[in-house]
Enzyme design. Structure first.
Site: not given
Ligand code: EPZ
Length: 437
Positions: A22-23, A123, A128, A322, A414
């Site tokens: 999915k990711n 969420c 996020r 995850d 999902r």
């Molecule tokens: C991806 O989300 C995955 N989703 C998430 O999987 C996964 O948990 C996450 O990466 C971390 O590995 C998809 O790929 C669709 P991040 P993403 O931006 O990219 C902070 C699942 O269960 N951050 O890597 O949205 C954020 O708050 C899902 O399949 C900022 O501060 O996550 C977090 O603490 C859930 N500013 C950290 O970085 C930003 O602009 C990592 O988030 C973006 C993120």
């Protein structure tokens, strides 16, 4: 709304094939917007989030060109073609339900010069933010404003231009932020260097797809990605990588039920932190030597109660956030005290009180949960709250004594395709029921 009715029923035994990721698929689907040519993705699972992304792309002017195998069917093959000049507005009612919709922002502003994407809300696992996405695109010259809850990104006259930028945040790199900036950089004039890029395998798979479309991306999988902009990208046929989180979930299913599962199409090479933790807990994980590390066949077996574990989530190649809930379920029945610390999403503990309803002895102190292992969990009605918490509750139900009702499994749908139909042949007593009010 559906629920899963689970009877703890002893060891799972048998074979499972890991579905496409999915990711990995979500940003790859968004990358369709970078070209006017048809793009075909193979190996796609039938997931609610992927269907949502098709709906979002449809609104952005992407035409589905494959023939569904049956009316309304989805996957495993999807062909999309972005009509030039489509409406660059990703509306809130879709982005609200699937925050990964944010990953259309980079491709849209790069290809169309303008993008309007609803600010994704938070969420269940916490706030996020997308500030890093926006900062990265601004570094490429995009002018970004917030208008009535929408992010509006406009490329300068002449288009985006390459830049050297730092994309790390307080919690480390951003996976979808890296995808957004990497995609946008493929069509920017000049060279882009992304420092503190996410190293997740899904970024590597996206880069492979982009390069097959004519992009010039180097260093994907490392913290520094270099992109040489090109004039245009062409179509591609791309097989999406296997889902490492689904694979890890199935490994824990074998471990928590003390069973033996053979996994096909398993990206073992992308799961070293998780398999290391399983081995430390007494789980046997073996694979065929000659397989490609991203599509191995491996055996997972467990004959005893797991040893306690120390898990802290980190960006890849560290332990994946995850899989935190799934491993917490395993820790609940370990022979001793385990310590689980969440460093990526501070609030990713919605499964803790629900596991407590099953008798788990969990004590949370801020980003850390101490699990005092017990011999066996007891079935109970529990509530799913987010995708991976739901998976953790299903795993707990498989191992618990008695009956567990996991409510609101739409969260699970999902990210896991008809999970009950895939676990039942391995001996799981699990069925989907209409949720009683
Ligand atoms: C991806 O989300 C995955 N989703 C998430 O999987 C996964 O948990 C996450 O990466 C971390 O590995 C998809 O790929 C669709 P991040 P993403 O931006 O990219 C902070 C699942 O269960 N951050 O890597 O949205 C954020 O708050 C899902 O399949 C900022 O501060 O996550 C977090 O603490 C859930 N500013 C950290 O970085 C930003 O602009 C990592 O988030 C973006 C993120």
């Amino acid at each position: 709304m559906d629920a899963f009715l689970i009877q703890g029923n002893g060891p799972l035994r048998g074979r499972l094939r890991v579905n496409g990721s999915k990711n990995a698929a979500l940003p790859q689907m968004a990358a369709v917007l970078l070209t006017d040519d048809p793009v075909t993705l193979r190996g796609l699972p039938d997931l609610a989030d992927l269907r949502s992304m098709v709906a979002l792309l449809d609104e952005l002017g992407c035409i589905r060109e494959d023939e569904p195998s049956a009316p309304g069917a989805f996957g495993p093959i999807l062909t999309l073609r972005a009509e030039p000049g489509g409406d660059p507005h990703a509306r809130y009612d879709i982005v609200r339900t699937m925050r990964a919709g944010i990953c259309v922002l980079g491709p849209l502003v790069a290809r169309r010069g303008v993008a309007r994407v609803a600010m994704p809300g938070g969420c269940a696992i916490g706030d996020r933010p997308v500030d890093l996405h926006l900062r990265g695109l601004e570094a490429l010259g995009a002018v970004i404003t917030l208008e009535e809850g929408d992010i509006v990104a406009r490329a300068p006259k002449g288009g985006l231009r390459g830049a050297t930028l730092f994309l790390g945040g307080a919690s480390g790199p951003t996976v979808l932020g890296t995808a957004n900036v990497m995609c946008a950089a493929t069509l920017a004039r000049g060279t882009t260097i992304i420092e503190s890029a996410a190293c997740e395998p899904e970024i590597v798979d996206l880069a492979r797809m982009l390069n097959a479309m004519g992009a010039k991306v180097r260093g994907a999988g490392s913290p520094r990605i270099t992109v040489e902009g090109v004039e245009r990208l062409g179509g591609v046929e791309h097989e999406v990588m296997p889902d490492r989180i689904e694979a890890g979930t199935f490994m824990v299913a074998a471990a928590i039920t003390r069973g033996e599962i053979e996994l096909e199409n398993c990206p073992l090479d992308c799961l070293m932190a998780a398999t290391e933790q399983l081995r430390l807990s007494g789980v046997e994980v073996e694979s065929d030597a000659e397989g490609d590390g991203w599509r191995s066949t491996c055996q997972v077996r467990m004959a005893r109660r797991p040893k306690p574990m120390q898990v802290t989530t980190h960006p890849h190649p560290g332990f994946p956030t995850d899989l935190q809930a799934q491993f917490m379920a395993l820790a609940c029945v370990a022979d001793g005290n385990s310590i689980i610390t969440e460093r990526i999403f501070a609030e990713r503990f919605m499964h803790v009180p629900e596991l407590g309803r099953m008798g788990a002895r969990l004590s949370r102190q801020g980003p850390t949960v101490v699990a005092t292992g017990i011999e066996r969990l007891r079935g109970a009605p529990v509530m799913a709250s987010d995708l991976r918490a739901s998976a953790g509750l299903v795993l707990a139900g498989l191992a618990a004594e008695g009956e567990t009702l996991v409510r609101r499994v739409y969260h699970l749908d999902r990210g896991y395709e008809r999970l009950e139909e895939r676990l039942a042949p391995l001996g799981a007593r699990i069925k989907r029921v209409e949720e009683v009010k």
